[in-house]
Design an enzyme around this catalytic site. Structure first.
Site, PDB file in Angstrom:
ATOM      1  N   GLU A   1      -9.021  -7.727   2.193  1.00 34.61           N
ATOM      2  CA  GLU A   1      -8.130  -7.388   3.795  1.00 34.61           C
ATOM      3  C   GLU A   1      -9.092  -6.993   4.869  1.00 34.61           C
ATOM      4  O   GLU A   1      -9.887  -6.170   4.916  1.00 34.61           O
ATOM      5  CB  GLU A   1      -7.506  -6.060   3.362  1.00 34.61           C
ATOM      6  CG  GLU A   1      -6.463  -6.234   2.651  1.00 34.61           C
ATOM      7  CD  GLU A   1      -5.015  -6.130   3.106  1.00 34.61           C
ATOM      8  OE1 GLU A   1      -4.982  -5.713   4.357  1.00 34.61           O
ATOM      9  OE2 GLU A   1      -3.872  -6.546   2.437  1.00 34.61           O
TER      10      GLU A   1
ATOM     11  N   ARG B   1      -0.430  -2.467  11.616  1.00 32.35           N
ATOM     12  CA  ARG B   1       0.920  -1.994  11.770  1.00 32.35           C
ATOM     13  C   ARG B   1       0.861  -1.042  12.983  1.00 32.35           C
ATOM     14  O   ARG B   1       1.545  -1.106  14.163  1.00 32.35           O
ATOM     15  CB  ARG B   1       1.549  -1.081  10.633  1.00 32.35           C
ATOM     16  CG  ARG B   1       2.889  -0.672  11.012  1.00 32.35           C
ATOM     17  CD  ARG B   1       3.489   0.141   9.803  1.00 32.35           C
ATOM     18  NE  ARG B   1       3.870  -0.388   8.603  1.00 32.35           N
ATOM     19  CZ  ARG B   1       5.136  -0.382   7.996  1.00 32.35           C
ATOM     20  NH1 ARG B   1       5.515   0.714   8.137  1.00 32.35           N
ATOM     21  NH2 ARG B   1       5.264  -1.095   6.906  1.00 32.35           N
TER      22      ARG B   1
ATOM     23  N   ASP C   1     -13.987   1.581  -2.885  1.00 30.40           N
ATOM     24  CA  ASP C   1     -15.029   2.209  -3.707  1.00 30.40           C
ATOM     25  C   ASP C   1     -14.502   2.051  -5.086  1.00 30.40           C
ATOM     26  O   ASP C   1     -13.440   2.001  -5.397  1.00 30.40           O
ATOM     27  CB  ASP C   1     -15.552   3.508  -3.180  1.00 30.40           C
ATOM     28  CG  ASP C   1     -16.872   3.895  -3.536  1.00 30.40           C
ATOM     29  OD1 ASP C   1     -17.459   2.970  -4.222  1.00 30.40           O
ATOM     30  OD2 ASP C   1     -17.456   4.830  -3.258  1.00 30.40           O
ATOM     31  N   ALA C   2     -15.463   2.311  -5.906  1.00 29.06           N
ATOM     32  CA  ALA C   2     -15.110   2.360  -7.650  1.00 29.06           C
ATOM     33  C   ALA C   2     -14.290   1.264  -7.992  1.00 29.06           C
ATOM     34  O   ALA C   2     -13.508   1.098  -8.526  1.00 29.06           O
ATOM     35  CB  ALA C   2     -14.223   3.654  -7.992  1.00 29.06           C
TER      36      ALA C   2
ATOM     37  N   LEU D   1     -10.806   0.672 -10.337  1.00 26.17           N
ATOM     38  CA  LEU D   1      -9.447   0.425  -9.654  1.00 26.17           C
ATOM     39  C   LEU D   1      -9.038  -1.024 -10.284  1.00 26.17           C
ATOM     40  O   LEU D   1      -8.179  -1.084 -10.421  1.00 26.17           O
ATOM     41  CB  LEU D   1      -9.746   0.212  -8.139  1.00 26.17           C
ATOM     42  CG  LEU D   1     -10.153   1.723  -7.457  1.00 26.17           C
ATOM     43  CD1 LEU D   1     -10.405   1.295  -6.085  1.00 26.17           C
ATOM     44  CD2 LEU D   1      -8.957   2.552  -7.692  1.00 26.17           C
TER      45      LEU D   1
ATOM     46  N   THR E   1       0.840  -1.335   0.070  1.00 31.01           N
ATOM     47  CA  THR E   1      -0.063   0.078   0.124  1.00 31.01           C
ATOM     48  C   THR E   1       0.807   1.272  -0.137  1.00 31.01           C
ATOM     49  O   THR E   1       0.561   2.194  -0.582  1.00 31.01           O
ATOM     50  CB  THR E   1      -0.988   0.055   1.424  1.00 31.01           C
ATOM     51  OG1 THR E   1      -1.376  -1.417   1.447  1.00 31.01           O
ATOM     52  CG2 THR E   1      -2.058   1.064   1.241  1.00 31.01           C
ATOM     53  N   ILE E   2       1.982   1.299   0.780  1.00 27.82           N
ATOM     54  CA  ILE E   2       2.819   2.316   0.868  1.00 27.82           C
ATOM     55  C   ILE E   2       3.561   2.540  -0.465  1.00 27.82           C
ATOM     56  O   ILE E   2       3.493   3.822  -0.996  1.00 27.82           O
ATOM     57  CB  ILE E   2       3.874   2.322   1.964  1.00 27.82           C
ATOM     58  CG1 ILE E   2       3.124   2.142   3.427  1.00 27.82           C
ATOM     59  CG2 ILE E   2       4.839   3.255   2.162  1.00 27.82           C
ATOM     60  CD1 ILE E   2       3.827   1.785   4.630  1.00 27.82           C
TER      61      ILE E   2
ATOM     62  N   LYS F   1      -5.930  -2.143  -1.116  1.00 29.23           N
ATOM     63  CA  LYS F   1      -7.296  -1.954   0.081  1.00 29.23           C
ATOM     64  C   LYS F   1      -8.164  -1.146  -0.488  1.00 29.23           C
ATOM     65  O   LYS F   1      -8.894   0.050   0.070  1.00 29.23           O
ATOM     66  CB  LYS F   1      -6.568  -1.326   1.307  1.00 29.23           C
ATOM     67  CG  LYS F   1      -5.276  -2.239   2.035  1.00 29.23           C
ATOM     68  CD  LYS F   1      -4.990  -1.555   3.256  1.00 29.23           C
ATOM     69  CE  LYS F   1      -3.845  -2.584   3.617  1.00 29.23           C
ATOM     70  NZ  LYS F   1      -2.646  -2.704   3.169  1.00 29.23           N
TER      71      LYS F   1
ATOM     72  N   HIS G   1      -5.253  -9.827   9.380  1.00 23.49           N
ATOM     73  CA  HIS G   1      -4.226  -8.790   9.421  1.00 23.49           C
ATOM     74  C   HIS G   1      -4.204  -8.116  10.902  1.00 23.49           C
ATOM     75  O   HIS G   1      -5.165  -7.775  11.399  1.00 23.49           O
ATOM     76  CB  HIS G   1      -4.658  -7.340   8.396  1.00 23.49           C
ATOM     77  CG  HIS G   1      -3.555  -6.816   8.008  1.00 23.49           C
ATOM     78  ND1 HIS G   1      -3.413  -6.373   6.582  1.00 23.49           N
ATOM     79  CD2 HIS G   1      -2.372  -6.220   8.416  1.00 23.49           C
ATOM     80  CE1 HIS G   1      -2.453  -5.969   6.212  1.00 23.49           C
ATOM     81  NE2 HIS G   1      -1.863  -5.738   7.302  1.00 23.49           N
TER      82      HIS G   1
HETATM   83  C1  5RP Z   1       0.144  -3.130   6.109  1.00 21.88           C
HETATM   84  C2  5RP Z   1       0.310  -4.038   5.201  1.00 21.88           C
HETATM   85  C3  5RP Z   1       1.453  -4.741   5.218  1.00 21.88           C
HETATM   86  O1  5RP Z   1       2.092  -4.918   3.605  1.00 21.88           O
HETATM   87  C4  5RP Z   1       1.680  -6.148   5.720  1.00 21.88           C
HETATM   88  O2  5RP Z   1       1.265  -5.773   7.135  1.00 21.88           O
HETATM   89  C5  5RP Z   1       2.985  -6.601   5.793  1.00 21.88           C
HETATM   90  O3  5RP Z   1       4.043  -5.782   6.426  1.00 21.88           O
HETATM   91  P1  5RP Z   1       4.708  -6.037   7.623  1.00 21.88           P
HETATM   92  O4  5RP Z   1       5.244  -7.365   7.722  1.00 21.88           O
HETATM   93  O5  5RP Z   1       5.694  -4.989   7.575  1.00 21.88           O
HETATM   94  O6  5RP Z   1       3.595  -5.651   8.551  1.00 21.88           O
HETATM   95  O7  5RP Z   1      -0.565  -4.543   4.217  1.00 21.88           O
HETATM   96  O8  5RP Z   1      -1.130  -2.699   5.953  1.00 21.88           O
HETATM   97 MG    MG Z   2       0.385  -4.927   2.250  1.00 26.13          MG
END
Ligand code: 5RP
Ligand code: MG
Length: 220
Positions: free
Chosen positions: A114, A141, A67-68, A72, A36-37, A64, A138
């Site tokens: 996600e 972070r 919409d649309a 996308l 994403t970054i 992630k 997930h």
């Molecule tokens: C964050 C993500 C990251 O790509 C995913 O969490 C993997 O990275 P890391 O192991 O550094 O957390 O989608 O939103």
């Molecule tokens: Mg990611």
């Protein structure tokens, strides 16, 4: 159980950095993720460049999307992504729109949801009914930075999603030392991000992930 795939998330803030990183271990992994970054920093140019570098690898664009969906999906799949992500909070029609674009392409492209924050098993059942069977479980972070660890409710949810029939990918600050925590589940894919990219020897770390994945899931 089958052996989980290894995906590396390129959450670099420049394509130059992402390329310098992936060149060290791209040959050792199964899925290349435009993080994403990286996508925010460099846009579809990153997707196109990584597609050209790795024509035979699975390429995932972690946008992630919320919409649309049709637009996308045309952009991400058109740039070469095999899989794109939608955020779980998106309307199901956004996910279906993405999926429909992918189904019209050759080879067929796919959508992965996600999971962040609040979602329900009723929603999950509706995603399956719509033909979307890939999920990312997930640990965010920011939650990790605030001290969130992998705990029993996480494992219960992962187990139930696997039982429902989803291909479940796990991610969120995973180190190879964490992987045994998930040993009882038929995990589809493991994502390493910072733990591999920032390792002193990223290629050795990617190989160590693969070795640990095989140690845990290979004998079952
Ligand atoms: C964050 C993500 C990251 O790509 C995913 O969490 C993997 O990275 P890391 O192991 O550094 O957390 O989608 O939103
Ligand atoms: Mg990611």
């Amino acid at each position: 159980m089958s052996i989980p795939l290894l995906q590396v998330a390129l959450d670099n803030t420049s394509l130059e950095d992402a390329i310098a990183s992936i060149e060290q271990y791209g040959h050792l992994i199964d899925i290349v993720e435009v993080g994403t970054i990286l996508h925010v920093a460099e846009g579809l140019h990153a997707t196109k460049t990584l597609r050209a570098m790795y024509p035979d690898k699975i390429l995932l664009d972690d946008i992630k999307g919320a919409d649309a969906g049709k637009t996308l999906a045309e952009l991400c799949f058109g740039a070469g992504a095999d899989i794109m992500t939608a955020i779980c909070a998106a309307d199901i029609n956004t996910m279906i729109a993405m999926k429909k674009v992918g189904e019209k392409m050759t080879p067929v492209r796919d959508v992965q949801i996600e999971l962040y924050g609040d979602w329900t098993y009723e929603q999950a059942a509706s995603w399956l009914a719509a033909g979307i069977d890939q999920l990312v479980y997930h640990r965010s972070r920011d939650a990790e930075l605030a001290g969130k660890t992998w705990d029993t409710p996480d494992f219960e949810k992962i187990g139930k999603l696997c039982e429902m029939g989803f291909k479940v990918t796990i991610t969120g600050g995973l180190n190879k030392e964490d992987l045994h925590l998930f040993k009882d589940y038929p995990i589809h894919c493991v994502i390493g991000g910072r733990s591999i990219r920032n390792a002193a020897n990223p290629a050795a770390e990617a190989q160590a992930f693969q070795t640990e994945i095989r140690r845990i899931w290979g004998a079952k």
